[in-house]
Structures are given as C-alpha cells and as structure tokens.
Enzyme design. Structure first.
Site, mmCIF file in Angstrom:
data_model
loop_
_atom_site.group_PDB
_atom_site.id
_atom_site.type_symbol
_atom_site.label_atom_id
_atom_site.label_comp_id
_atom_site.label_asym_id
_atom_site.label_seq_id
_atom_site.Cartn_x
_atom_site.Cartn_y
_atom_site.Cartn_z
ATOM 1 N N CYS A 2 -3.798 -5.610 16.194
ATOM 2 C CA CYS A 2 -3.341 -5.428 17.577
ATOM 3 C C CYS A 2 -2.617 -4.089 17.758
ATOM 4 O O CYS A 2 -2.124 -3.494 16.818
ATOM 5 C CB CYS A 2 -2.380 -6.555 17.931
ATOM 6 N N ARG A 27 -7.795 1.074 16.476
ATOM 7 C CA ARG A 27 -7.366 -0.025 15.598
ATOM 8 C C ARG A 27 -8.285 -1.233 15.718
ATOM 9 O O ARG A 27 -8.191 -2.170 14.943
ATOM 10 C CB ARG A 27 -5.928 -0.428 15.929
ATOM 11 N N TRP A 73 -6.364 -8.123 18.821
ATOM 12 C CA TRP A 73 -7.389 -8.374 17.808
ATOM 13 C C TRP A 73 -7.251 -9.862 17.494
ATOM 14 O O TRP A 73 -6.267 -10.268 16.844
ATOM 15 C CB TRP A 73 -7.099 -7.494 16.603
ATOM 16 N N ASN A 99 2.251 -8.258 17.555
ATOM 17 C CA ASN A 99 1.291 -7.946 16.489
ATOM 18 C C ASN A 99 1.778 -8.676 15.247
ATOM 19 O O ASN A 99 2.947 -8.548 14.876
ATOM 20 C CB ASN A 99 1.247 -6.424 16.234
ATOM 21 N N GLY A 100 0.910 -9.492 14.634
ATOM 22 C CA GLY A 100 1.322 -10.248 13.453
ATOM 23 C C GLY A 100 0.871 -11.687 13.593
ATOM 24 O O GLY A 100 0.040 -12.022 14.437
ATOM 25 N N GLU A 481 -17.800 4.428 -3.472
ATOM 26 C CA GLU A 481 -17.347 4.867 -2.155
ATOM 27 C C GLU A 481 -18.544 5.161 -1.249
ATOM 28 O O GLU A 481 -18.549 4.805 -0.068
ATOM 29 C CB GLU A 481 -16.451 6.094 -2.293
ATOM 30 N N LYS A 485 -19.302 3.251 2.392
ATOM 31 C CA LYS A 485 -19.513 3.933 3.674
ATOM 32 C C LYS A 485 -20.760 3.417 4.372
ATOM 33 O O LYS A 485 -20.770 3.226 5.591
ATOM 34 C CB LYS A 485 -19.601 5.444 3.426
ATOM 35 N N GLU A 488 -19.916 -0.127 5.679
ATOM 36 C CA GLU A 488 -18.901 -0.317 6.718
ATOM 37 C C GLU A 488 -19.242 0.389 8.027
ATOM 38 O O GLU A 488 -18.722 -0.005 9.070
ATOM 39 C CB GLU A 488 -17.530 0.111 6.227
ATOM 40 N N HIS A 504 -27.973 -4.194 -17.554
ATOM 41 C CA HIS A 504 -27.195 -5.435 -17.705
ATOM 42 C C HIS A 504 -27.366 -6.349 -16.499
ATOM 43 O O HIS A 504 -26.491 -7.157 -16.211
ATOM 44 C CB HIS A 504 -25.724 -5.080 -17.940
ATOM 45 N N LYS A 603 -8.495 -0.360 11.310
ATOM 46 C CA LYS A 603 -8.105 0.847 10.582
ATOM 47 C C LYS A 603 -7.032 0.545 9.551
ATOM 48 O O LYS A 603 -7.038 1.091 8.466
ATOM 49 C CB LYS A 603 -7.575 1.916 11.549
HETATM 50 C C1 AGP Z 1 -12.303 2.571 4.074
HETATM 51 O O1 AGP Z 1 -13.214 3.378 4.767
HETATM 52 C C2 AGP Z 1 -11.720 1.442 4.917
HETATM 53 N N1 AGP Z 1 -11.173 1.893 6.127
HETATM 54 C C3 AGP Z 1 -10.802 0.570 4.110
HETATM 55 O O2 AGP Z 1 -11.479 0.167 2.933
HETATM 56 C C4 AGP Z 1 -9.465 1.213 3.689
HETATM 57 O O3 AGP Z 1 -9.682 2.215 2.736
HETATM 58 C C5 AGP Z 1 -8.592 0.110 3.089
HETATM 59 O O4 AGP Z 1 -8.407 -0.872 4.081
HETATM 60 C C6 AGP Z 1 -7.239 0.630 2.596
HETATM 61 O O5 AGP Z 1 -6.523 1.155 3.684
HETATM 62 P P1 AGP Z 1 -5.197 2.039 3.361
HETATM 63 O O6 AGP Z 1 -5.662 3.238 2.590
HETATM 64 O O7 AGP Z 1 -4.638 2.378 4.700
HETATM 65 O O8 AGP Z 1 -4.279 1.169 2.547
#
Ligand code: AGP
Length: 608
Positions: A2, A27, A73, A99-100, A481, A485, A488, A504, A603
């Site tokens: 949120c 967010r 959210w 938020n929470g 990584e 990408k 996500e 394996h 985010k």
């Molecule tokens: C990565 O592209 C994502 N946004 C997510 O995996 C992110 O890296 C993860 O949530 C950790 O976030 P932070 O670095 O703010 O702790």
C-alpha cells in the site's frame, strides 16, 4: 504494497494528494481513495488506477487543505470500493489509511460489533477506525495511542478527524512512514519518493512512534509513554528529476541506462588508488570488529540475493573469510550458530524487506555484527544495522531491480577488496582490481550503445516458451538473475542453473521448446561451459551465448552471440547482467507487459 500520502498546509489538498499517489503507483495497487477535512470529513474511493479516482473527483471535488490518500494492495478483502481506504468510524467523523496487517483484527472486530459498531468493509484496517472512535475523548492523538494499544501486527497509519482540522496523526510499527517538512505545510508518505517534489527535508518515523503534523509544525513521541522524540532532520540526496521517467518509455529502461552513472556514484570518493584500498566511511567505526571476523553470513531476497551470491566469490577471492549466503526467508528459521567473529551482511535496495529485516533482528538478538548494504537512505534496515554502506543509486522505481543490483555488486567488490587489504590482498592486487572497476562505467556505456541489437534479439526470441540460463562461478548468479528478470517482467518460464548441474537432472527437461542462454566469458572455465552448451544444443532449441568481445569460441555452437567487453573475471557480472536486463525488458515490452509494475509483484515486500 500500500501507499500512504498525507498533506496539511495552506494549499488545496486534493491535487497534492493525487500527485503523491501517482508517485507511489510503482508500489503496485488495486484501488485508491482520498479524504479531506473542510467543515466536515469527505471521502472518495475507487477501484482500479488513480485515473478512476480522478474521474470520481471531477464529479465530486473535495475542498480542504488537510487530507490523506491511499493506494491499496489488497490483503484482507477483495479490491472493491468498500474495501478501499480511507476507512471511517460509525459516524463518519474519523478517517484512517493503513499499510500493514492487523493480526488480531478478527477478534477486535467481533468485540466491536458486539458493542454495536457497524462495519462496512472486509478489511482489517476498518477495525482501527472503530477503535479510535471508541477511544476518542476530545484528543485524536491520545485516541490513536489508546487504540493502538489494543492492536497486534504491523502498521503505518495516517488518521484525521472532523472537528480537529489541520491535524494528521501518524503512527508506525513495521510499515515505513516519512514526514516531509515544508514551509507552513507538512507531508507524510510511505516513502521518500513521493516527497521529493515538495521537500528534501525529511524525518523517518521508527517503530512504535506516533507523530502529529500540522501546517506550522510537527511532533514525534514514543507510543506507550508519549515521551517526546527529537529526531534529526535528513536531507534527501535525490533530485526531483530522479523520480521522473526522463523521456524513457519505462522507468526500468531509464534505470538500466543509468547504470554507468549509478556505478560512478557508487564508487565516487570511495577508492584510494595509490594505496589500492577502498574507503567506506559507513564501516570505519566498526572496522576493528570487522577485522576480527572470520565468517560472514549474507542475507537478502530476490535480486539482492543474487548480488550476495556474487559477493561470495568476491570475498573468497580476496579474503580468508568463510562465506555463507542465505535467503533471508530461510535464514531466520535456522539454528543460528553465529559464533563470535561472525558478521551478517544484509543486502536490500528498499531497506524495508520484511524477511531481510527479520533476519537482521534475529542476528542482532544473537549478538552478531550486522552490516547493511542499502539504497533507501534512512530505511529501517539502514537504521537497524550496526553500520553499513549506501548505494547512492537514486530511487529505483521499476519493480524489477536493475541499477540497484549493479551498484550492490560494485560496492560488494569494494567491500571484498577493503576486507582483503586488511588481510592477504597486496597493494598491487588491490590497485589492479580497483583500476579496472573504475573502467566499468565506460565499458557499460559501450554496451548500452548496442541496445538495438538486444531489441532485435528479443524480437527473434519473442515466441520462446521456456528459457534456461546457465553460468559458472561469477556467471552463475548472473544466470539466476537473468532468469528472474524473464519471469518477473515477461511472465515467461525461465530457469537459472549452474552450468555444471546439467547432467544432474535438468538435461532431461531439455527439448526444442527450450532456448538456452549461456554465459561463457573467456577464461579458464569457458571450455567446460562450451561443452555444456554442446550437450544442450544437441537436445534443445535455439541458443544465445553471452561471450567476451572478440572471443569466437561460442559462435560455433550458439545461434546468436551477445558480446560484452573484456574485463577481469571478478568484474564480469557487472557487464554480463546488462544484456540480460535489456533482453528481458525488450521481451516484456513485446508481450505488452506492465514492465514497471508487473502483475502480482510489489517494489518492496514489507509483509512476509
Ligand atoms: C527483483 O527484481 C525484485 N524486485 C525482487 O526480487 C527484489 O530484489 C527483492 O524483493 C528484494 O528487495 P530489496 O532489495 O528491496 O530487499
């Protein structure tokens, strides 16, 4: 995740609040709402994007120079108008945004309903509005304090009441809240990004603190005993322009292209080349303790976890530390033998990730030295670790982390050389690594000039069903990584694997529906990876190789080769990752994805 925004001052609140919500859109949210005080409490809410809320407000403009606004959210209750914030009490005099998660909301709701309160939503948040209503005896701040005494769980809240114009009460436990200081006006927001348009003077609330903002001032106190807190004002080192898209179609592309500059920022003032040693001011106070450490446990999530995996090779390359890298969500459940001489390094762009924060708190409980590598200045992890280093990467708006990752890896390289130079690493070796590290930004600029090549590659592979990314040693975390990408932001199945793992098991998976992306930089491990590529090519579909400029070894096997400039093996992650970021971005754009706000993701994951 949120978003919260509050304004109290001399201007009309509505446009300021809407602008604040727009800055928080990244967010992720599914509904939004706003409340203002103007001779009474007025509330407008809507499902969907902020544009829908703006349409409602055109039909029903809200007056008043004091207001709160929220992007929701959904956690408890579907994304409906009734569940959107702000929530109000029975008489419609008190408005709350939150938020929470209120963990004991069900029991509290039953109690309140038994005492005649009428609920209009399925949310946990609405419980707060009715608790405050019951606790109100003429002073909103005291009513909020009393109400929160009944609550278990995480909250960042903003509250207003009819009859107390020009006052917003804030409180925080677990969900960030920042106060922005203006001239005859004050702001509140979930994060600094929403404030920099108005002010760069900010104050971060800490857990179990309550605050009041009014046009002429603010006050912070401790929840429970009301002790006044004198918090130091911080100056945000971001410019307004940093939170604009700067002419790019998406924040993510802007942030990918910013990386030469953000790595320069990460290194600026932190390298003493003559002595072959980095200078990390944030660690100086604990350097003696760091020197005595023999072990380091790195905790993080997602992309930050992959930066931790790169750090493992860096620390083992340059120091005698034993290194453990653990997902924060797993670290906290382990029987921690954090012997004396162990430091815990938390890596987090947002500095608010719940799992990473919980791991830090667990490590501190066990007496470990806790360091933070964080981007968001003043964030919770930055404040709760004993010492740390900021990325100085500027706000990262795109949900998919890009520039933060390369800044993390750049600074982890500095850390590894620094720790090494306090150990067995020679001046010459330190100077060699640091000199090459300082070249990385210009090498990245060369790479980014070939953006169109990657776009064309993405066009050719836009129809792929499955991707398999493979790499060895420093390239292994980059394979992980690169696959993340694709998952996500393009929503396509992708696996990242250590190249040596193919026999394996994964090899059984491979058929023509799989496209392999192999990271095979020149070096003593290349031969092994080339043979993995041949095994895959014989069974799978097409193959893309990420190889060193001028090294033709991969061309005989791969259908396409993306070349990256030659550099030291330990610095190759900083270059290899960029074509993979661009490839995923271009693929996602071709698939019409919401690149900056991918579905189901936020985010900053401040809830477990
Ligand atoms: C990565 O592209 C994502 N946004 C997510 O995996 C992110 O890296 C993860 O949530 C950790 O976030 P932070 O670095 O703010 O702790």
């Amino acid at each position: 995740m949120c978003g919260i925004f509050g304004y109290v001052g001399l201007r009309s609140a509505t446009p300021v609040l809407l602008e604040g919500l727009r800055q928080l859109e990244y967010r992720g949210y599914d509904s939004a709402g706003i409340a203002t005080l103007d001779g009474g409490l007025q509330v407008v809410r809507s499902v969907g994007k902020i544009a829908a809320l703006e349409r409602r407000l055109r039909d029903r403009p809200l007056d008043g120079s004091c207001g709160i606004a929220h992007t929701r959210w959904a956690t408890h209750g579907a994304p409906t108008e009734a569940n959107a914030h702000p929530h109000t009490d029975c008489r419609g005099e008190i408005a709350v945004i939150h938020n929470g998660i209120i963990e004991n909301h069900a029991a509290l709701r039953r109690e309140l309903e038994a005492r005649g309160h009428r609920f209009r939503s399925e949310t946990d948040t609405e419980v707060l509005a009715h608790l405050i209503e019951e606790s109100y005896e003429g002073d909103l701040e005291q009513a909020v304090e009393r109400a929160l005494g009944r609550v278990r769980g995480a909250f960042g809240i903003a509250v207003m009441r009819d009859g107390e114009p020009g006052r917003i009460v804030l409180a925080r436990r677990g969900s960030p809240l920042v106060i922005g200081i203006g001239v005859n006006e004050h702001f509140a927001a979930s994060d600094v990004t929403a404030l920099v348009r108005h002010t760069r003077q900010v104050l971060h609330l800490e857990d179990d603190e309550i605050a009041v903002i009014e046009p002429g001032g603010f006050r912070i106190a401790r929840l429970g005993d009301g002790a006044e807190i004198d918090r130091e004002v911080e100056t945000v080192d971001w410019e307004v322009g940093d939170v604009d898209r700067g002419g790019y179609p998406h924040y993510m592309l802007k942030e990918i292209c910013e990386q030469p500059e953000t790595i320069r920022n990460a290194l600026r003032g932190r390298i003493v080349l003559d002595e072959g040693i980095p200078k990390l001011g944030g660690l100086e106070a604990v350097m003696d303790e760091i020197r005595r450490c023999r072990h380091v446990a790195i905790v993080s999530c997602g992309t930050s976890y992959y930066a931790g995996l790169v750090a493992r090779y860096l620390f083992e390359e340059f120091t005698d530390l034993t290194v453990e890298v653990e997902l924060a969500s797993e670290f906290r459940y382990r029987r921690l033998n954090l012997t004396d001489g162990t430091m815990v390094l938390a890596i987090s762009q947002s500095g608010e990730t719940a799992d990473t924060l919980a791991a830090v708190r667990e490590a501190k409980r066990k007496g470990a030295l806790c360091l933070g590598l964080v981007n968001a200045v003043g964030s919770t992890i930055a404040r709760e670790t004993h010492a740390g280093v900021y990325l100085h990467a500027g706000p990262e708006i795109g949900v998919a982390s890009t520039k933060a990752f390369t800044s993390q890896v750049a600074i982890l390289t500095l850390m590894a050389v620094l720790f090494g130079r306090h150990g067995r690493l020679s001046l010459h070796e330190g100077r060699r690594v640091l000199t090459e590290l300082m070249r990385i930004p210009e090498l990245l600029e060369r790479l980014l000039e070939r953006r169109d090549e990657i776009a064309a590659l993405a066009q050719r592979y836009a129809d792929c069903e499955h991707f398999l990314y493979i790499g060895r040693k420093f390239s292994y975390p980059i394979a992980l990584e690169g696959a993340l990408k694709i998952k996500e932001i393009a929503y396509v199945h992708a696996e990242g694997y250590a190249a040596g793992e193919m026999k394996h098991g994964p090899l059984a998976l491979i058929d023509p529906s799989y496209t392999c992306v192999a990271l095979c930089p020149a070096g003593d491990l290349q031969e092994k990876t080339l043979s993995n590529m041949q095994e895959l090519k014989a069974r799978g579909g097409r193959m893309i190789a990420v190889a060193t400029e001028g090294d033709g070894a991969a061309a005989a096997i791969a259908d396409d080769v993306v070349e990256v400039p030659a550099t030291l093996e330990c610095l190759s992650p900083l270059l290899e990752v960029v074509p993979l970021q661009l490839f995923a971005y271009e693929l996602a754009v071709r698939k019409g994805r919401d690149v900056d706000k991918p579905r189901n993701l936020a985010k900053s994951v401040t809830v477990e």
